[in-house]
Motif scaffolding. Structure first.
Motif, mmCIF file in Angstrom:
data_model
loop_
_atom_site.group_PDB
_atom_site.id
_atom_site.type_symbol
_atom_site.label_atom_id
_atom_site.label_comp_id
_atom_site.label_asym_id
_atom_site.label_seq_id
_atom_site.Cartn_x
_atom_site.Cartn_y
_atom_site.Cartn_z
ATOM 1 N N CYS A 1 -7.005 2.070 3.747
ATOM 2 C CA CYS A 1 -6.507 3.448 3.606
ATOM 3 C C CYS A 1 -7.329 4.246 2.605
ATOM 4 C CB CYS A 1 -5.041 3.445 3.192
ATOM 5 S SG CYS A 1 -3.979 2.642 4.384
ATOM 6 N N CYS B 1 0.845 -1.195 0.000
ATOM 7 C CA CYS B 1 0.000 0.000 0.000
ATOM 8 C C CYS B 1 0.881 1.246 0.000
ATOM 9 C CB CYS B 1 -0.902 -0.015 1.227
ATOM 10 S SG CYS B 1 -1.755 1.553 1.489
ATOM 11 N N CYS C 1 -5.864 -0.262 -1.378
ATOM 12 C CA CYS C 1 -5.809 -0.760 -0.001
ATOM 13 C C CYS C 1 -7.164 -0.566 0.680
ATOM 14 C CB CYS C 1 -4.722 -0.024 0.773
ATOM 15 S SG CYS C 1 -4.644 -0.502 2.506
ATOM 16 N N CYS D 1 -0.099 3.004 3.886
ATOM 17 C CA CYS D 1 0.289 2.363 5.152
ATOM 18 C C CYS D 1 1.518 1.459 4.998
ATOM 19 C CB CYS D 1 -0.883 1.585 5.744
ATOM 20 S SG CYS D 1 -1.390 0.159 4.765
HETATM 21 ZN ZN LIG Z 1 -2.969 0.917 3.283
#
Ligand SMILES: [Zn+2]
Length: 300
Positions: free
Chosen positions: A48, A30, A45, A33
């Protein structure tokens, strides 16, 4: 388990194509993150706000996230693959766990061989179709250093023919007597089984030469399309080897006092080839069928 949706999507996803064509395991990272997921979320993701992910390759050695259960009796779809373990591994470079099948080269897969934290290595089947069963894992300790380090290790590169037989202590005179007596009883049973129509059905179409090693001696068992023969001799090139310290373990199973299958799972009886669990299952049926026929005769 599978659904038609997963299967059709699976074969065409980059994750499965990489397994099939390149012998690589893909994950995704990702951009927000930094979490690396295997199998990958292909584009975004989920944690996120759908930040974009990037596909990357992860390692092929990993650690068991937990102690895996073992399937001895599989559904028809997996019957040719049992017994197998099924567990989740964290591969090097990954943050999430991948669910895989587990095997061993040391004979039968029994509890305790692969535990939480055991280092395992991904192995690719030689013929791959683009499914998760194209890969499985073995304990890394069963491989050479080169094999453990090699990416894209193929099943055919592994030595399956040298499983380690258990060692037994020296037999006493009592053990030798017990051996002679047990073999004689098994021979008598084998004659009855070969004469029983019903028992013959349990091993119909099956042919196996089995060397049985015990503390006080060795004998041979032959299954030959209904015939069941036990001889006190060493077998030169058996299909597989059974080893049990006390021949009574096997005698009890053939007498239908407890099952041979259980003896294998409880580690009282060792077999040299994992997939010969099938034959063990047939021996249990042989014992059961003879007892059933005898009971029927009595009640008539
Ligand atoms: Zn993420």
């Amino acid at each position: 388990m599978f659904t038609f949706y997963q299967r059709s999507a699976g074969e065409l996803s980059p994750f499965f194509l990489a397994i099939k064509n390149e012998r690589k395991i893909l994950g995704c990272k990702c951009s927000n993150c930094g979490l690396v997921r295997v199998p990958p979320m292909m584009t975004h993701c989920p944690d996120c706000e759908f930040a974009p992910t990037k596909i990357l390759e992860v390692g092929q050695v990993g650690k068991m996230l937990s102690t895996p259960p073992i399937t001895y009796f599989a559904t028809s779809m997996f019957a040719d693959k049992a017994p197998f373990g099924r567990g989740r591994i964290i591969l090097e470079g990954a943050d999430t766990a991948l669910s895989v099948m587990l095997y061993t080269t040391t004979g039968i897969l029994v509890p305790g061989l692969i535990k939480k934290g055991t280092q395992v290595k991904v192995v690719f089947r030689d013929e791959r179709v683009g499914q998760i069963s194209d890969i499985y894992c073995l304990p890394a300790s069963e491989l050479t250093k080169e094999q453990a380090a090699k990416k894209g290790l193929l099943e055919s590169e592994i030595n399956w023919e040298a499983p380690k037989e258990p060692a037994f202590p020296k037999p006493t005179e009592k053990d030798k007597d017990n051996f002679k007596h047990s073999v004689k009883e098994m021979q008598a049973l084998a004659v009855k089984m070969s004469q029983s129509k019903r028992a013959r059905r349990a091993i119909e179409g099956w042919k196996r030469n089995i060397a049985v090693k015990t503390k006080a001696g060795e004998f041979a068992m032959a299954i030959d399309n209904g015939d069941f023969i036990i001889e006190e001799k060493k077998m030169a090139s058996p299909d597989f080897v059974m080893a049990c310290e006390d021949p009574k373990t096997l005698l009890d199973g053939l007498m239908y006092k407890g099952s041979i299958t259980d003896s294998v799972i409880m580690k009282k009886l060792w077999i040299s080839k994992n997939l010969e669990f099938n034959t063990i299952f047939k021996l249990d049926r042989l014992a059961r069928f003879l007892v059933m026929e005898q009971k029927e005769k009595k009640s008539k």
